[in-house]
Design an enzyme around this catalytic site. Structure first.
Site, PDB file in Angstrom:
ATOM      1  N   ASP A  32       0.744  -1.001   0.017  1.00 45.29           N
ATOM      2  CA  ASP A  32       0.125  -0.038  -0.125  1.00 45.29           C
ATOM      3  C   ASP A  32       0.868   1.410  -0.110  1.00 45.29           C
ATOM      4  O   ASP A  32       1.650   1.547   0.978  1.00 45.29           O
ATOM      5  CB  ASP A  32      -0.737  -0.206   1.245  1.00 45.29           C
ATOM      6  CG  ASP A  32      -1.524   1.332   1.376  1.00 45.29           C
ATOM      7  OD1 ASP A  32      -1.913   2.114   0.417  1.00 45.29           O
ATOM      8  OD2 ASP A  32      -2.099   1.511   2.739  1.00 45.29           O
ATOM      9  N   ASP A  36      -3.879   3.999   2.680  1.00 47.13           N
ATOM     10  CA  ASP A  36      -5.362   3.676   2.897  1.00 47.13           C
ATOM     11  C   ASP A  36      -5.695   2.088   3.521  1.00 47.13           C
ATOM     12  O   ASP A  36      -6.849   1.931   3.804  1.00 47.13           O
ATOM     13  CB  ASP A  36      -6.220   4.089   1.898  1.00 47.13           C
ATOM     14  CG  ASP A  36      -6.030   3.240   0.598  1.00 47.13           C
ATOM     15  OD1 ASP A  36      -4.923   2.391   0.735  1.00 47.13           O
ATOM     16  OD2 ASP A  36      -6.645   3.367  -0.358  1.00 47.13           O
ATOM     17  N   ASP A  40      -1.813  -1.317  -3.738  1.00 43.17           N
ATOM     18  CA  ASP A  40      -2.295  -0.286  -5.085  1.00 43.17           C
ATOM     19  C   ASP A  40      -1.315  -0.328  -5.813  1.00 43.17           C
ATOM     20  O   ASP A  40      -0.067  -1.076  -5.670  1.00 43.17           O
ATOM     21  CB  ASP A  40      -2.326   1.138  -4.455  1.00 43.17           C
ATOM     22  CG  ASP A  40      -1.583   1.750  -3.635  1.00 43.17           C
ATOM     23  OD1 ASP A  40      -0.270   1.439  -4.044  1.00 43.17           O
ATOM     24  OD2 ASP A  40      -1.956   2.338  -2.780  1.00 43.17           O
ATOM     25  N   ASP A 109      -5.786 -10.471 -15.722  1.00 43.60           N
ATOM     26  CA  ASP A 109      -6.688 -11.499 -15.340  1.00 43.60           C
ATOM     27  C   ASP A 109      -7.873 -11.241 -16.247  1.00 43.60           C
ATOM     28  O   ASP A 109      -8.264  -9.759 -16.150  1.00 43.60           O
ATOM     29  CB  ASP A 109      -6.991 -11.398 -14.014  1.00 43.60           C
ATOM     30  CG  ASP A 109      -7.392 -12.735 -13.291  1.00 43.60           C
ATOM     31  OD1 ASP A 109      -8.102 -13.407 -13.773  1.00 43.60           O
ATOM     32  OD2 ASP A 109      -6.744 -12.993 -12.317  1.00 43.60           O
ATOM     33  N   ASP A 209     -10.135 -16.509 -16.257  1.00 43.40           N
ATOM     34  CA  ASP A 209     -10.710 -17.004 -14.928  1.00 43.40           C
ATOM     35  C   ASP A 209     -11.966 -17.952 -15.630  1.00 43.40           C
ATOM     36  O   ASP A 209     -12.726 -17.720 -16.286  1.00 43.40           O
ATOM     37  CB  ASP A 209     -11.378 -15.673 -14.372  1.00 43.40           C
ATOM     38  CG  ASP A 209     -11.960 -16.103 -13.042  1.00 43.40           C
ATOM     39  OD1 ASP A 209     -11.300 -16.332 -12.219  1.00 43.40           O
ATOM     40  OD2 ASP A 209     -13.189 -15.958 -12.888  1.00 43.40           O
ATOM     41  N   GLU A 265      -7.835 -20.935 -16.343  1.00 43.70           N
ATOM     42  CA  GLU A 265      -8.338 -21.686 -15.273  1.00 43.70           C
ATOM     43  C   GLU A 265      -9.374 -22.451 -15.383  1.00 43.70           C
ATOM     44  O   GLU A 265     -10.494 -22.006 -15.875  1.00 43.70           O
ATOM     45  CB  GLU A 265      -8.775 -20.630 -14.024  1.00 43.70           C
ATOM     46  CG  GLU A 265      -9.077 -21.320 -12.571  1.00 43.70           C
ATOM     47  CD  GLU A 265      -9.845 -20.252 -11.696  1.00 43.70           C
ATOM     48  OE1 GLU A 265      -9.603 -20.490 -10.591  1.00 43.70           O
ATOM     49  OE2 GLU A 265     -10.638 -19.632 -12.231  1.00 43.70           O
ATOM     50  N   HIS A 336      -4.211 -16.997  -4.539  1.00 43.63           N
ATOM     51  CA  HIS A 336      -5.298 -16.319  -3.690  1.00 43.63           C
ATOM     52  C   HIS A 336      -6.693 -17.032  -3.254  1.00 43.63           C
ATOM     53  O   HIS A 336      -7.424 -16.387  -2.572  1.00 43.63           O
ATOM     54  CB  HIS A 336      -5.631 -14.935  -4.601  1.00 43.63           C
ATOM     55  CG  HIS A 336      -6.527 -15.243  -5.777  1.00 43.63           C
ATOM     56  ND1 HIS A 336      -5.887 -15.985  -6.786  1.00 43.63           N
ATOM     57  CD2 HIS A 336      -7.784 -15.116  -6.119  1.00 43.63           C
ATOM     58  CE1 HIS A 336      -6.818 -16.222  -7.570  1.00 43.63           C
ATOM     59  NE2 HIS A 336      -7.972 -15.824  -7.328  1.00 43.63           N
ATOM     60  N   ASP A 337      -6.607 -18.302  -3.688  1.00 41.33           N
ATOM     61  CA  ASP A 337      -7.965 -19.016  -3.435  1.00 41.33           C
ATOM     62  C   ASP A 337      -7.435 -20.061  -2.591  1.00 41.33           C
ATOM     63  O   ASP A 337      -8.689 -20.960  -2.120  1.00 41.33           O
ATOM     64  CB  ASP A 337      -8.533 -19.696  -4.835  1.00 41.33           C
ATOM     65  CG  ASP A 337      -9.172 -18.681  -5.848  1.00 41.33           C
ATOM     66  OD1 ASP A 337      -9.624 -17.407  -5.167  1.00 41.33           O
ATOM     67  OD2 ASP A 337      -9.379 -19.008  -6.775  1.00 41.33           O
TER      68      ASP A 337
HETATM   69  O1  TEU Z   1     -11.949 -19.125  -8.966  1.00 46.63           O
HETATM   70  C1  TEU Z   1     -12.795 -20.359  -9.456  1.00 46.63           C
HETATM   71  C2  TEU Z   1     -13.100 -20.750  -8.101  1.00 46.63           C
HETATM   72  O2  TEU Z   1     -13.639 -20.432  -7.294  1.00 46.63           O
HETATM   73  C3  TEU Z   1     -12.314 -22.072  -8.205  1.00 46.63           C
HETATM   74  O3  TEU Z   1     -11.762 -21.943  -6.700  1.00 46.63           O
HETATM   75  C4  TEU Z   1     -13.500 -23.395  -8.144  1.00 46.63           C
HETATM   76  O4  TEU Z   1     -14.686 -22.667  -8.536  1.00 46.63           O
HETATM   77  C5  TEU Z   1     -13.521 -24.225  -6.789  1.00 46.63           C
HETATM   78  O5  TEU Z   1     -12.391 -24.672  -6.489  1.00 46.63           O
HETATM   79  C6  TEU Z   1     -14.403 -25.340  -7.336  1.00 46.63           C
HETATM   80  O6  TEU Z   1     -14.949 -25.598  -6.140  1.00 46.63           O
HETATM   81  C7  TEU Z   1     -11.768 -17.867  -9.753  1.00 46.63           C
HETATM   82  C8  TEU Z   1     -11.104 -16.743  -8.920  1.00 46.63           C
HETATM   83  O7  TEU Z   1      -9.671 -17.412  -8.777  1.00 46.63           O
HETATM   84  C9  TEU Z   1     -11.565 -16.744  -7.688  1.00 46.63           C
HETATM   85  O8  TEU Z   1     -10.848 -15.832  -6.911  1.00 46.63           O
HETATM   86  C10 TEU Z   1     -12.954 -16.032  -7.989  1.00 46.63           C
HETATM   87  O9  TEU Z   1     -13.619 -15.914  -6.871  1.00 46.63           O
HETATM   88  C11 TEU Z   1     -13.736 -16.971  -8.714  1.00 46.63           C
HETATM   89  O10 TEU Z   1     -13.071 -17.416 -10.137  1.00 46.63           O
HETATM   90  C12 TEU Z   1     -14.879 -16.076  -9.651  1.00 46.63           C
HETATM   91  O11 TEU Z   1     -14.581 -15.287 -10.353  1.00 46.63           O
END
Ligand code: TEU
Length: 565
Positions: A32, A36, A40, A109, A209, A265, A336-337
């Site tokens: 950042d 804030d 960024d 993305d 995505d 993805e 990030h997921d």
């Molecule tokens: O991720 C898709 C997602 O949510 C996957 O984790 C998948 O659907 C899941 O493993 C199945 O159970 C992408 C992005 O990386 C995520 O951050 C977003 O929230 C999502 O798409 C929606 O855009």
């Protein structure tokens, strides 16, 4: 295109994106610059020298477009504008320039399965305005019930009733992310314009995505609305997917297609379909992000289950076999997921050892490695003391469902701590200063409890640092074709502590042996007879004084060694 690698003798077709190591930046939590509490783009610019020092070749930037942030940027309100919290288009231009000046590519993305409800297209569609009327998937209910029994990925029904239009719209993720109607050619043209617009700005590719969800099942809506809801695996790889992919490649990517990287993805994808989408049937994708190895512990259902090392071997080997047949894969253990890898596949008690072992293991496979911010200093999962600490909409939905079913937070806490996406989204830990050096004020998400010891500045002071090891590992890939293009051969498939494999590039007469101990114990490794270890030399190891003779090893906790044979 890309400078060719050193030996010049490879069987696969060479590409810059095969030889590259990517670094993934989640902008909200990276750095950042204006105090804030939200990361960024100028904050990323401040860190380009850091990326150069780490030695990465490309950056994948999570969405920075204008967005109400219901899913932290995966809900886009304007594809051609930067979210003001993150800066301006001038800032973005500067970032591209600074990265390119250092030879680092930039991949953006592309989120075109859905938009935000705030997108102008949705506003016009809900008002049934002209050509926008069918830009989304609208259906009447069935006797006051949902149009069908589809469930979203995020533990809520996939349909929401819109009062203004008096119909339901489909959303495979949050209610704020309506799915675009790809059957409508005007929608597709608008998407292709967005893609060309960004490519013209000089980016080096897109991470696409949930791209295998754009074509929905025929005859939608179907299914009994009163039947039990069914999950995300039922709305992937739809009937017109290949057609849409080819059209997007041709009309969206056009003349740029061969220069840029396209990383798809693909949720719930199998190796056969991956081969199809990386060239056998349609030619949109260079490589796929698959999920098998990150669903072993139940993350897709938010329901933790135990897994064994042999499960991980099976999950990875399926995809190494697909790579051998001609598809290409993204190698990741974090993003990030996902929960943090040190907590999930390693042990935070052995932070240095397990972070470096996991890096060796991952980068040793065939495919393109991705490093997620913080992974290079061994950041681990965080704790959630109460339901107030939950931030991600998915985990919040999960918790609400559990609460409705009569559970207390204490009962679901373990599931949340192990599996939540929030684990990956806490601020990057730069130093032991207040707020971990991420921001001058309270960050949008609390910093990890361990930031005083686990941070970039401290790591770089250490003799053996995760950061330094990543640097060495990334540098090793440069000029080592066998690591990029070599065949993969799993050894000791039944072993529950040791994950070992061989990489071989016969054309170049190069062979590697990678041995990783996934335990805090001291298992013995015995090289199988098929592996000739007579001339083995150590190329890289995460612990000092590794055993130089791999014929019989007494491995130390989380030890990893790469030998050249
Ligand atoms: O991720 C898709 C997602 O949510 C996957 O984790 C998948 O659907 C899941 O493993 C199945 O159970 C992408 C992005 O990386 C995520 O951050 C977003 O929230 C999502 O798409 C929606 O855009």
């Amino acid at each position: 295109m890309q400078e060719s690698s050193t030996t010049g003798i490879v069987s696969d077709e060479q590409s810059w994106w095969k030889e590259a190591v990517f670094y993934q930046i989640y902008p909200r939590s990276f750095n950042d610059s204006d105090g804030d509490g939200i990361g960024d783009i100028p904050g990323i610019v401040e860190k380009v020298d850091y990326l150069e020092e780490l030695g990465v070749d490309a950056v994948w930037l999570n969405p920075v477009y204008e967005s109400p942030q219901a899913d932290f940027g995966y809900d886009i309100a304007d594809y051609r504008a930067i979210n003001p919290e993150y800066g301006s288009m001038d800032d973005w231009d500067r970032l591209l320039e600074e990265l390119h000046a250092r030879g680092i590519k930039l991949v953006m993305d592309l989120v075109v399965n859905h938009t935000s409800i705030d997108h102008e297209w949705f506003q016009r569609s809900r008002a049934r305005e002209g050509k926008y009327e069918d830009y989304y998937i609208w259906r009447p209910g069935q006797d006051g019930e949902y149009p069908n029994n589809w469930d979203s990925h995020f533990d809520i029904p996939a349909w929401t009733y819109d009062d203004e239009r008096a119909e339901y719209y489909l959303h495979l993720f949050t209610r704020d992310q309506p799915d675009l109607n790809w059957e409508n050619s005007d929608v597709r043209e608008d998407v292709y314009d967005v893609v060309s617009w960004w490519l013209e700005r000089g980016i080096d590719g897109f991470r696409l995505d949930v791209i295998n969800e754009i074509s929905k099942a025929p005859g939608l809506p179907d299914g009994d609305p009163e039947a039990e809801f069914v999950g995300g695996e039922h709305h992937v790889n739809g009937p017109r997917m290949h057609e849409f992919f080819d059209e997007l490649a041709e009309r969206g990517f056009g003349e740029h297609r061969d220069q840029v990287a396209t990383i798809g993805e693909c949720t719930f994808i199998d190796p056969g379909t991956a081969l199809d989408v990386t060239g056998r049937e349609s030619n949109l994708l260079d490589m796929v992000i698959y999920f098998d190895h990150v669903q072993l512990d139940g993350r897709d259902r938010f329901d933790y289950r135990e897994w064994e090392l042999t499960d991980l071997k099976e999950a990875m080997t399926r995809w190494q076999d697909a790579a051998a047949e001609g598809t290409w894969v993204a190698l990741y253990h974090s993003n990030h997921d996902q929960p943090r890898a040190v907590s999930r596949f390693g042990d935070p008690e052995y932070r240095y050892e397990s972070a470096t072992m996991l890096a060796t293991w991952l980068h040793g496979h065939k495919g393109t490695p991705f490093v997620y911010q913080g992974e290079e200093i061994g950041m681990s999962n965080v704790s959630f003391k109460s339901s107030d600490d939950l931030v991600d909409p998915w985990v919040i939905n999960y918790w609400h469902n559990q609460r409705e079913a009569g559970r207390e937070f204490a009962e679901v806490r373990e599931n949340v701590e192990r599996l939540s996406r929030d684990n990956a989204r806490t601020p990057m830990q730069w130093s032991d200063a207040e707020h971990a050096g991420f921001s001058a004020s309270e960050p949008w998400m609390p910093v990890g409890d361990d930031y005083e010891t686990v941070n970039v500045a401290a790591d770089r002071e250490r003799d053996h640092s995760v950061f330094e090891y990543y640097r060495e590992l990334i540098a090793l890939r440069d000029g080592m074709d066998v690591l990029v293009y070599g065949e993969f051969d799993l050894l000791l498939p039944g072993h529950e502590q040791i994950y070992a494999f061989r990489r071989a590039l016969p054309e170049a007469d190069r062979e590697l042996l990678v041995v990783c101990n996934f335990s805090a114990e001291r298992p013995a490794f015995e090289a199988p007879a098929s592996v000739d270890v007579a001339d083995a030399t150590v190329v890289l190891s995460n612990l000092s004084e590794p055993d130089t003779d791999p014929s019989a090893l007494d491995l130390r906790p989380y030890e990893a060694i790469i030998y050249e044979l």
